[in-house]
Design a protein around this motif. Sequence first.
Motif, mmCIF file in Angstrom:
data_model
loop_
_atom_site.group_PDB
_atom_site.id
_atom_site.type_symbol
_atom_site.label_atom_id
_atom_site.label_comp_id
_atom_site.label_asym_id
_atom_site.label_seq_id
_atom_site.Cartn_x
_atom_site.Cartn_y
_atom_site.Cartn_z
ATOM 1 N N THR A 165 2.346 0.117 -9.634
ATOM 2 C CA THR A 165 1.278 1.155 -10.797
ATOM 3 C C THR A 165 0.135 1.072 -10.290
ATOM 4 O OG1 THR A 165 1.604 -1.149 -11.818
ATOM 5 C CG2 THR A 165 3.447 0.523 -12.293
ATOM 6 N N ARG A 166 -0.439 0.440 -9.666
ATOM 7 C CA ARG A 166 -1.778 0.659 -9.129
ATOM 8 C C ARG A 166 -2.098 0.299 -8.118
ATOM 9 N NH1 ARG A 166 -5.337 -3.676 -11.586
ATOM 10 N NH2 ARG A 166 -6.673 -3.354 -10.050
ATOM 11 N N GLY A 167 -1.438 0.977 -6.983
ATOM 12 C CA GLY A 167 -0.974 1.401 -5.357
ATOM 13 C C GLY A 167 -2.835 1.321 -5.624
ATOM 14 N N ARG A 168 -3.175 0.120 -4.238
ATOM 15 C CA ARG A 168 -4.620 0.692 -3.613
ATOM 16 C C ARG A 168 -4.938 1.523 -2.976
ATOM 17 N NH1 ARG A 168 -6.595 -4.455 -3.826
ATOM 18 N NH2 ARG A 168 -9.136 -3.683 -4.084
ATOM 19 N N GLY A 169 -5.888 2.230 -2.400
ATOM 20 C CA GLY A 169 -6.103 2.396 -0.901
ATOM 21 C C GLY A 169 -7.805 2.128 -1.011
ATOM 22 N N GLY B 54 -2.553 -4.752 3.429
ATOM 23 C CA GLY B 54 -1.806 -3.771 2.897
ATOM 24 C C GLY B 54 -1.377 -2.706 3.742
ATOM 25 N N ILE B 55 0.080 -2.188 3.612
ATOM 26 C CA ILE B 55 0.547 -1.355 4.962
ATOM 27 C C ILE B 55 1.413 -0.683 3.660
ATOM 28 C CG2 ILE B 55 1.737 -0.495 6.329
ATOM 29 C CD1 ILE B 55 1.038 -3.156 7.925
ATOM 30 N N GLY B 56 0.909 0.691 3.384
ATOM 31 C CA GLY B 56 1.517 1.858 3.194
ATOM 32 C C GLY B 56 2.589 2.945 3.832
ATOM 33 N N ILE B 57 3.715 2.641 3.503
ATOM 34 C CA ILE B 57 4.546 3.783 4.610
ATOM 35 C C ILE B 57 4.903 4.940 3.552
ATOM 36 C CG2 ILE B 57 5.533 4.120 7.104
ATOM 37 C CD1 ILE B 57 5.470 1.548 7.757
ATOM 38 N N ARG C 69 -1.104 15.273 9.939
ATOM 39 C CA ARG C 69 -1.020 14.450 8.464
ATOM 40 C C ARG C 69 -1.122 12.495 8.169
ATOM 41 N NH1 ARG C 69 4.022 18.905 6.661
ATOM 42 N NH2 ARG C 69 4.238 18.527 8.410
ATOM 43 N N LYS C 70 -1.396 12.329 7.043
ATOM 44 C CA LYS C 70 -1.132 11.196 6.696
ATOM 45 C C LYS C 70 -0.177 10.391 6.448
ATOM 46 C CE LYS C 70 -3.860 7.378 4.748
ATOM 47 N NZ LYS C 70 -4.980 7.044 3.953
ATOM 48 N N LEU C 71 0.625 9.507 7.526
ATOM 49 C CA LEU C 71 2.040 8.923 7.211
ATOM 50 C C LEU C 71 2.042 7.570 7.011
ATOM 51 C CD1 LEU C 71 4.981 9.967 9.346
ATOM 52 C CD2 LEU C 71 4.797 7.341 9.694
ATOM 53 N N LEU D 296 7.438 2.899 1.963
ATOM 54 C CA LEU D 296 7.218 1.011 1.899
ATOM 55 C C LEU D 296 5.765 0.568 1.514
ATOM 56 C CD1 LEU D 296 8.491 -1.639 3.072
ATOM 57 C CD2 LEU D 296 7.759 -1.199 5.173
ATOM 58 N N TYR D 297 6.195 -0.636 0.434
ATOM 59 C CA TYR D 297 4.657 -1.113 0.043
ATOM 60 C C TYR D 297 5.050 -2.072 0.553
ATOM 61 C CZ TYR D 297 5.995 3.096 -2.944
ATOM 62 O OH TYR D 297 6.321 4.701 -3.091
ATOM 63 N N MET D 298 3.539 -3.259 1.016
ATOM 64 C CA MET D 298 4.045 -3.945 1.626
ATOM 65 C C MET D 298 2.808 -4.944 1.782
ATOM 66 S SD MET D 298 4.810 -4.922 4.899
ATOM 67 C CE MET D 298 3.822 -5.760 5.902
ATOM 68 N N SER D 299 2.437 -6.564 1.747
ATOM 69 C CA SER D 299 0.651 -6.885 2.114
ATOM 70 C C SER D 299 1.135 -8.023 2.687
ATOM 71 C CB SER D 299 0.500 -6.662 0.730
ATOM 72 O OG SER D 299 -0.328 -5.912 0.050
ATOM 73 N N LEU D 300 0.582 -8.750 3.415
ATOM 74 C CA LEU D 300 1.021 -9.743 4.395
ATOM 75 C C LEU D 300 -0.247 -10.727 4.117
ATOM 76 C CD1 LEU D 300 2.524 -10.856 6.614
ATOM 77 C CD2 LEU D 300 1.701 -9.882 7.893
ATOM 78 N N GLY E 213 -1.249 4.323 5.627
ATOM 79 C CA GLY E 213 -2.555 3.783 5.401
ATOM 80 C C GLY E 213 -2.728 2.352 4.941
ATOM 81 N N ILE E 214 -3.521 1.806 5.759
ATOM 82 C CA ILE E 214 -3.608 0.208 5.626
ATOM 83 C C ILE E 214 -4.481 -0.094 4.832
ATOM 84 C CG2 ILE E 214 -3.688 -1.575 7.154
ATOM 85 C CD1 ILE E 214 -2.660 -0.170 9.677
ATOM 86 N N LEU E 215 -4.924 -1.447 4.470
ATOM 87 C CA LEU E 215 -5.754 -1.773 3.619
ATOM 88 C C LEU E 215 -5.604 -2.909 3.559
ATOM 89 C CD1 LEU E 215 -8.283 -1.044 1.336
ATOM 90 C CD2 LEU E 215 -6.150 -2.332 -0.343
ATOM 91 N N ALA E 216 -7.014 -3.487 4.715
ATOM 92 C CA ALA E 216 -7.169 -4.742 4.847
ATOM 93 C C ALA E 216 -8.355 -5.382 4.322
ATOM 94 C CB ALA E 216 -7.335 -4.984 6.519
ATOM 95 N N PRO F 280 -10.337 4.050 10.791
ATOM 96 C CA PRO F 280 -10.121 2.808 11.722
ATOM 97 C C PRO F 280 -7.911 1.742 10.966
ATOM 98 C CG PRO F 280 -10.862 2.277 9.630
ATOM 99 C CD PRO F 280 -10.925 4.529 9.527
ATOM 100 N N ASN F 281 -7.735 2.567 9.625
ATOM 101 C CA ASN F 281 -6.517 2.560 9.361
ATOM 102 C C ASN F 281 -5.132 3.187 8.630
ATOM 103 O OD1 ASN F 281 -8.061 3.920 7.416
ATOM 104 N ND2 ASN F 281 -7.046 2.576 6.234
ATOM 105 N N ASP F 282 -5.342 4.625 9.669
ATOM 106 C CA ASP F 282 -4.468 5.583 8.996
ATOM 107 C C ASP F 282 -3.645 5.550 10.571
ATOM 108 O OD1 ASP F 282 -5.902 6.162 6.772
ATOM 109 O OD2 ASP F 282 -6.507 8.220 7.112
ATOM 110 N N LEU F 283 -2.355 6.521 10.078
ATOM 111 C CA LEU F 283 -1.542 6.863 10.609
ATOM 112 C C LEU F 283 -0.801 8.032 10.779
ATOM 113 C CD1 LEU F 283 -0.779 3.592 11.264
ATOM 114 C CD2 LEU F 283 0.167 4.122 13.125
HETATM 115 C C1 BTN Z 1 -5.517 3.728 2.534
HETATM 116 O O1 BTN Z 1 -4.739 4.776 3.397
HETATM 117 O O2 BTN Z 1 -6.603 4.049 2.249
HETATM 118 C C2 BTN Z 1 -4.922 3.024 2.030
HETATM 119 C C3 BTN Z 1 -3.571 1.545 1.929
HETATM 120 C C4 BTN Z 1 -3.044 1.475 1.603
HETATM 121 C C5 BTN Z 1 -1.629 1.774 0.955
HETATM 122 C C6 BTN Z 1 -1.441 0.163 0.448
HETATM 123 S S1 BTN Z 1 0.772 0.409 0.171
HETATM 124 C C7 BTN Z 1 0.535 -1.166 0.088
HETATM 125 C C8 BTN Z 1 -0.516 -2.459 -0.177
HETATM 126 N N1 BTN Z 1 -0.763 -2.449 -1.564
HETATM 127 C C9 BTN Z 1 -1.710 -1.579 -1.927
HETATM 128 O O3 BTN Z 1 -2.222 -1.270 -3.113
HETATM 129 N N2 BTN Z 1 -2.266 -1.071 -1.302
HETATM 130 C C10 BTN Z 1 -1.628 -1.503 -0.088
#
Ligand code: BTN
Length: 251
Positions: free
Chosen positions: A40-44, A130-133, A109-111, A58-62, A113-116, A101-104
């Motif tokens: 509900t508050r996915g962050r980029g 954090g990885i969102g696919i 087009r973006k498929l 796929l919304y995951m964080s390791l 994003g990674i937020l470390a 550094p963090n997109d695929l």
């Molecule tokens: C970006 O491209 O700006 C990074 C996007 C990262 C999104 C993922 S989804 C799972 C994890 N939880 C979040 O709130 N963000 C990352």
Amino acid sequence: MALQPTILRFDSIDSTNLEAMRQAKDGAPEGLCIVARQQTRGRGRLDRTWESPFDAGLYMSLLLRPQFEMSVWPLITLMAALAVHDALAKTCGLTVDIKWPNDLCWDDRKLCGILAETVETNRGPAAIVGIGINLKTDPGFPMAAEAVSIQSATGAAPNAEDVLNGLLELIANHYQLLETSSGREHLIREWCTHSSYAFGRRVRVALPDENFEGTTRGLESDGALRVETGKGNLRVVRAGDVTGVRSSNIN
Ligand code: BTN
């Protein structure tokens, strides 16, 4: 010892990164992996929102508690991007481009994003990856023109569990590379092999107080992007937004 992920699942959560941070502060061990069907508050990056409709991605964080020097930590994002690249090839037969550094991307087009992020905990500093696919396109939630899902790229909705398991296996594998300098060099070489942004790509770099254009000239040993802005004038980019300038991919 190789990373041993433990998955903790949620139907809905504010953000898997925020939950991983909360758990890290509570002392959770390395390998905790938060997975949600919806955020509900996915962050980029750069305070952007990551739209996270139910089961569309796929919304995951390791949670990682790296034992190597802090100077190596910036390579964690590159390691994760390479792992996503390899996992999508293995589980979906899809070849994607790694954008520094963090997109695929697929078809520019973006498929994914990674937020470390790093977080201080009573067990020392931790990293949250954090990885969102984008798995499929939710008909009630049309995707931006510059985004794409695996389903649109391949014509088939992927199995989310296969992608998750493949990804965790590859992260465990690639994470070990960060422990030695030869492993890090290998990782950077692999990253460069799978990124059209590594060498000779005309890019525009947006920094908080300045924009400039140049041609990419590989990566520094800490993963920073080298950009040549004029004959012999090399800038090293560690943060900011990098976009490909269309129609000129030169050497
Ligand atoms: C970006 O491209 O700006 C990074 C996007 C990262 C999104 C993922 S989804 C799972 C994890 N939880 C979040 O709130 N963000 C990352």
